[in-house]
Design a protein around this motif. Sequence first.
Motif, short mmCIF file in Angstrom:
data_model
loop_
_atom_site.label_atom_id
_atom_site.label_comp_id
_atom_site.label_asym_id
_atom_site.label_seq_id
_atom_site.Cartn_x
_atom_site.Cartn_y
_atom_site.Cartn_z
N ILE A 272 0.83 -1.20 0.00
CA ILE A 272 0.00 0.00 0.00
C ILE A 272 0.87 1.25 0.00
CG2 ILE A 272 -1.68 1.33 1.34
CD1 ILE A 272 -2.86 -1.33 2.29
N THR A 275 2.28 1.81 -3.41
CA THR A 275 1.27 2.37 -4.30
C THR A 275 1.19 3.89 -4.10
OG1 THR A 275 -0.01 0.32 -4.14
CG2 THR A 275 -1.13 2.23 -5.04
N CYS A 291 -3.41 6.38 0.00
CA CYS A 291 -2.64 5.18 0.33
C CYS A 291 -1.71 5.41 1.52
CB CYS A 291 -1.84 4.72 -0.89
SG CYS A 291 -2.87 3.96 -2.17
N LEU A 294 -3.84 4.84 4.46
CA LEU A 294 -4.19 3.43 4.64
C LEU A 294 -3.00 2.63 5.18
CD1 LEU A 294 -6.31 2.81 1.42
CD2 LEU A 294 -7.12 3.24 3.74
N ARG A 295 -1.81 2.93 4.70
CA ARG A 295 -0.61 2.25 5.23
C ARG A 295 -0.49 2.52 6.73
NH1 ARG A 295 4.26 4.39 6.52
NH2 ARG A 295 6.03 2.94 6.70
N VAL A 339 -9.45 -0.94 5.47
CA VAL A 339 -8.30 -0.60 4.62
C VAL A 339 -8.50 -1.16 3.22
CG1 VAL A 339 -5.85 -1.08 4.22
CG2 VAL A 339 -6.63 -0.33 6.48
N MET A 340 -8.87 -2.43 3.12
CA MET A 340 -8.99 -3.06 1.80
C MET A 340 -10.15 -2.49 1.00
SD MET A 340 -6.43 -4.92 1.34
CE MET A 340 -7.03 -5.55 -0.23
N ARG A 342 -11.19 0.57 1.01
CA ARG A 342 -10.72 1.85 0.46
C ARG A 342 -9.58 1.66 -0.53
NH1 ARG A 342 -9.97 5.06 6.04
NH2 ARG A 342 -8.90 6.55 4.66
N TYR A 343 -8.70 0.68 -0.29
CA TYR A 343 -7.59 0.42 -1.21
C TYR A 343 -8.10 -0.07 -2.57
CZ TYR A 343 -3.03 -1.31 -2.85
OH TYR A 343 -1.88 -1.55 -3.56
N ARG A 344 -9.15 -0.88 -2.54
CA ARG A 344 -9.74 -1.33 -3.81
C ARG A 344 -10.29 -0.15 -4.61
NH1 ARG A 344 -12.44 -5.39 -0.19
NH2 ARG A 344 -11.08 -7.25 -0.21
N LEU A 426 -1.59 -4.67 -6.24
CA LEU A 426 -3.03 -4.74 -5.97
C LEU A 426 -3.46 -6.18 -5.71
CD1 LEU A 426 -4.30 -2.26 -8.72
CD2 LEU A 426 -4.04 -1.79 -6.27
N ALA A 429 -1.89 -7.66 -2.39
CA ALA A 429 -2.57 -7.13 -1.21
C ALA A 429 -3.82 -7.96 -0.90
CB ALA A 429 -2.94 -5.67 -1.43
#
Length: 533
Positions: A272, A275, A291, A294-295, A339-340, A342-344, A426, A429
Amino acid sequence: MNTLDRWAVCRPATSGGVGIFPEGKIPELPYAAFAEDMRRLLLDETGSAAEGSRCVAYFAVPQGEADAGEGISGLTFYALVARDETGDMLAAKYVRDYHDEGELASLAAEIPALHVYERDIAERYGVRFVGTPWDKPLRYPFDRFRQRDRIDTYPFYSIDGHELHEVHVGPVHAGIIEPGAFRFLCDGERIVHLEIALGYQHRGVEAGITGTSHRLRQMLLGETIAGDTVIGHGTAMAGILESGAGGEWEGNGLIRCERAVALEMERLAIHIGDTAALCMDLGYQTGHVACEALRTLVINAMQQWCGNRFGKGLVRPFGANHRLTLERAKYIEATLAEVMERYRMVGRDLLSTPSVLSRLEGICTVTRRQALQVGAVGPAARMAGVARDTRRAFAFYPLEGFEPVVIDAEADGMNGDLMARLKMRLREAEVSYTMIGAGCKELAGRWFEAYPAPDYGQPLAPEALVVSVAEGWRGEICHVALTDRKGELRGYRIFDPSLHNWMMLALSVRGAQISDFPVSNKSFNLSYCGHDL
């Protein structure tokens, strides 16, 4: 004689990536036979690099004392070859004593992945490999054979011609990163050649590890090998320190499960963060800020577990001080679910934004053949279509149903460009997130098991070569120890994945615009300190 009949064999897959070779069982070969076997093991029928096997360690240790600066009185050379398809590892050695004359024929010309090993041996001990294509220092360690060699006089390649010019970057960089020198040969804005010179740090980590018998101090040194890979290197070192028990000790499965969760959390946090770094260099500010936030959530969850955002203090031999309790596991699962999600969203935005796609597709490409030739590991290999993963090869994780990233290059669009390196993050993760959930579920049913405390008093496997491998977020981490009859260290070697992957960065920018270099550099995110031990 068949190659397999000459080499010792062990199966790290049966003990979580740790292999033990009794010293007396490792065959000693003449160099000519050793070289021929290495060709058979590491090359396919066409003479190209084989995909299913690779050299994970090749090094020398001195026998006797240095002779007044004239050389080492004797050297023993060890090589370890891993075979992914069979989940085993092979070992052999050859010896050169004081009376041996002449030079050794280099294998790197035929097997380019061996160049880093040969350069390391030559730099440490003054051994000359004839015919090597890359006869240059590798690290400039504090105990190098030729003390007159200096990093400030590194022999960069040069090409004469009015059409070309040189651009030198580093070793001091504008950002807060470690030192490394990058010399570009350019035709206008197009990069013809990039040479990377490392070796500005002289920490002596390996000597520090062998210089103490205090197990806790050895673990603390192992955690400092690469500050962003605390869990990865800590896990590899713990495997070495636990070798005396042969993988059989109370609480082994429980602790291995926790380490699996921690490794995947480390991997998720870095992917993350990387990214975010890619977004920054692409000028995509929204993705960068999202990101980075999120990290922070992921590493803060690690801090909730063990008191340190990078996992220091979590991995210890034979046990742990910080149990992944039900409360902590629920916190991690809830945090990572957010987290995932929002990361998606960031990933979907990145893959649907034309200005981003134009800076990624077909840019800084490395081919599958190149990845195999230089011995790339981890995501750097997988993004080019090489299905190389220590988790899968050596069955590291004690969990059912785990399937690490397996690459179908055509179906997954992994063609080795910047886009492939983003897609790899991606996808990895998602795998890490699934693994963390599986690990927490596994641990949920084991709360009543006795939880072992660390044990710093156990000897290592005596009179042996012990190898421990773990799949760090950059790829394969390999630690090798040589022990005496009391189970104490007499030699230690560390092979960080960056050692193999720096050449991938150099290859990626050939023919690219010099403005593409920062993005490609971020897409690999290699370690300076992991290289400069």
